[in-house]
Design an enzyme around this catalytic site. Structure first.
Site, mmCIF file in Angstrom:
data_model
loop_
_atom_site.group_PDB
_atom_site.id
_atom_site.type_symbol
_atom_site.label_atom_id
_atom_site.label_comp_id
_atom_site.label_asym_id
_atom_site.label_seq_id
_atom_site.Cartn_x
_atom_site.Cartn_y
_atom_site.Cartn_z
ATOM 1 N N GLU A 176 -34.713 -53.760 -15.179
ATOM 2 C CA GLU A 176 -35.250 -54.989 -15.778
ATOM 3 C C GLU A 176 -35.006 -56.162 -14.843
ATOM 4 O O GLU A 176 -33.952 -56.768 -14.871
ATOM 5 C CB GLU A 176 -34.531 -55.230 -17.110
ATOM 6 N N HIS A 217 -26.077 -56.167 -19.740
ATOM 7 C CA HIS A 217 -27.288 -56.981 -19.817
ATOM 8 C C HIS A 217 -27.049 -58.287 -19.052
ATOM 9 O O HIS A 217 -25.920 -58.756 -18.943
ATOM 10 C CB HIS A 217 -27.595 -57.283 -21.286
#
Lengths: 238, 238, 238, 238
Positions: D146, D98
């Site tokens: 993302e 992430h």
């Protein structure tokens, strides 16, 4: 991929890491400069940041790369290595993602783009074939296929690894050059790697820990030339 | 604590971070060199690693520091900044533990020891009084008391913070010099900080983002001198 | 310094790191629970984060600490360990700044403050006396004086190091408790360290790599009690 | 790629990061459990490590993932998250790379291999199409496409980005599932992303910062189902 400088194979990278610096490093760089000319082999030196300008100003035939840079633009970032500053010091390129200085995927991608923008050749390290393929998507100039477990051990990559890696990378982007690293201890290792099909190789400990680094450097560069010429001759008659 | 160079107060640190480099940085360094002479104020410049040698060779009165270094000795450590390499490039010192380049306690301790061994002045950043006291135990030459929340905001440390920090640090080791950082935007801020009792201050954005960095540099160095002389005069009559 | 739980000396820390987890760790925790009761020795366990709740719910006499936490409050921070989440899982404290998980000075300071706020005992590692003194300024509950070079080697800290460290820390803040770590392999090592004046000690490999970890645990906890009682008796007649 | 659990699309990821933990998180998990059943949508929850076991034991229909794990095996590594410990706590998978917890290429590759070995579904974040393609070579179960610049902004990925990313990833490995993240604020955003061709999406702030997180969760899961059914119906008549 930066196209401002083309490195014609065969080529060889010498990585002083934190072993050599200052005047001692300059002496080695001058020996590299002479060997590059004598054997017509391109040599990349990756000195300490503080020595980039010194080496660039005192050599003619070698390529001087930074050991790392940060994926930033001008502005904040104390302690960083700014791509523009490497270029301004005369640096020709930058090494990225070495096992001793790993980068996140996102930072590596940005750093390669920054190298392209600023005009620096990017040479990126990978330690498995899968990593090499992943990195190939970022279009660096050179990928170092260097199994981490071999770094500093004096055991060269085996032939199968060499061929598979080159083939896997070129399939994704044939313009990427491949340097076979890890485990180069002497001229014989260099000869074997080039004969196995590598267009480039390199060393740190092989030269840094040699009794006479300049002599070892000459031995290795000569081996690059010998192996390369043998391949060309063979290919000519095929 | 390295004793090879003594920095007589007042002094001033200019931190180009990744804002300036190469020829543009050299221009600023020459202006600093002239201001240091003219106002008899010691000036520390912390350029990109690649510019250390360039600035050292082209100035006489300024002190050139690295922005960071690694707590290592010669050997492996690709991408690192070797203490010996900074020294060899002519660097006078090194900044450590800036908020943009935090170090672990253990690495910071080792890096200060390495600076002592190699002969580099160490200037270490702290962003609370508690951190400044902790760092004082490692005996660096200079501690930068720079509340992190103020960096780049243009709001100077308040007088109470200045006095408390200096007193807390000197109580642990009176030889440590204290530089009050953060929030210096112009000559007025510099004047106020020195009048409030600081022996040193500095800036990044104040000069880097000024319309005319060289003019702002002169304004600030002049303010150091003015404030310092007023304090000396006052003290003489007390 | 969190005052909600007082750890009466002598105490002992068992660090499973990534050696034990789940049911196997629970078995060890139950043995620790029984030994803590039987020998009236406080035992701190630092399991994997995922096991904190499991151990807390299945023991009565041991203290369960997280191996690390981040100096953050609720909000963003994916992949982080939130102080409030450790507390909510029933954790009694947190270890900080171990050599395998070093923290910047600034983060360490914030993490200790966060532990105080949330109600967690903080146990902070230092690997030189200078670092221990620096950390003492941050007022953690416990400092682990653990020379990094001894971790995992089976060679205990020498007596002089033990006495000097305790004295240096208590001089800055007498409320801080001191745990002597590194190099504890068996009951004899434990006995020697406590007799040398330590109020606490601990181990990872000594128990994790033992043929029978539960047996070794009992041997070590018994040694804590024996050494501690001998000191009390001696002191009574002085 | 771990094949022990198959996640039938459509699915939805809820990332509490450090916003929710303990009992409050359990309440949300129970609402997710009910919504997963009611709307036949697979839901992935990525709680704090300390809450994995709690959620697994109190839900039936949700998948519980760790926010991160380290690419290690049993042994040393204090402060790490051991893959085996996540599995032992009942975790079904793990998120990796992430933007708030970036991993080096080498560590990411190893962590995906470790997830496969231990039996954990791997969900890996990428923030450009190039990164997504690179990561696809490591064969994780799911890639989160993302764009980092959108995280927390409430602006969903555009349709072109969605289609290009899915196509680029599936071309390298059609078995990898693709989750479109970033910028999901309400049911309408969810509906739009699924209608644009995504097989999965997710949110952090959309639910964490909602006045009533459970209500928003239901609105979003219902939107997944509505959009998905409309697509199936449309496809049937084509």
């Amino acid at each position: 991929m930066y196209k401002g400088i083309v490195i014609k194979p065969p080529f060889f990278e010498i990585g002083p890491k934190a072993f050599m610096y200052g005047e001692r490093m300059l002496k080695l760089a001058k020996a590299a400069d002479e060997a590059a000319r004598k054997y017509d082999v391109r040599i990349i030196l990756t000195p300490q940041y503080t020595d980039i300008k010194l080496l660039v100003e005192n050599t003619e035939n070698v390529l001087v790369f930074a050991q790392h840079m940060d994926p930033i633009g001008t502005g904040r970032g104390l302690g960083s290595v700014l791509p523009e500053a490497i270029k301004a010091a005369g640096g020709h390129g930058v090494m990225l993602n070495h096992a001793e200085r790993p980068m996140s995927i996102s930072d590596l991608y940005k750093a390669i783009k920054r190298a392209d923008e600023v005009g620096l050749i990017s040479i990126v390290c990978a330690d498995t074939i899968e990593e090499a393929k992943a990195i190939a998507y970022f279009s660096p100039n050179i990928i170092v296929a260097e199994p981490t477990e071999l770094i500093g051990t004096g055991q060269p990559s085996d032939n199968e690894y060499i061929r598979e890696t080159i083939s896997a990378i070129k399939q994704i982007n044939p313009e990427i050059q491949v340097l076979q690293g890890a485990g180069i201890s002497n001229g014989r290792d260099v000869y074997n790697v080039i004969k196995a099909g590598a267009e480039a190789t390199g060393t740190t400990s092989g030269i840094m820990k040699a009794n006479n680094p300049e002599e070892m450097l000459e031995e290795m560069i000569k081996a690059v030339r010998t192996a390369w010429d043998e391949i060309q001759t063979t290919n000519k008659y095929l």
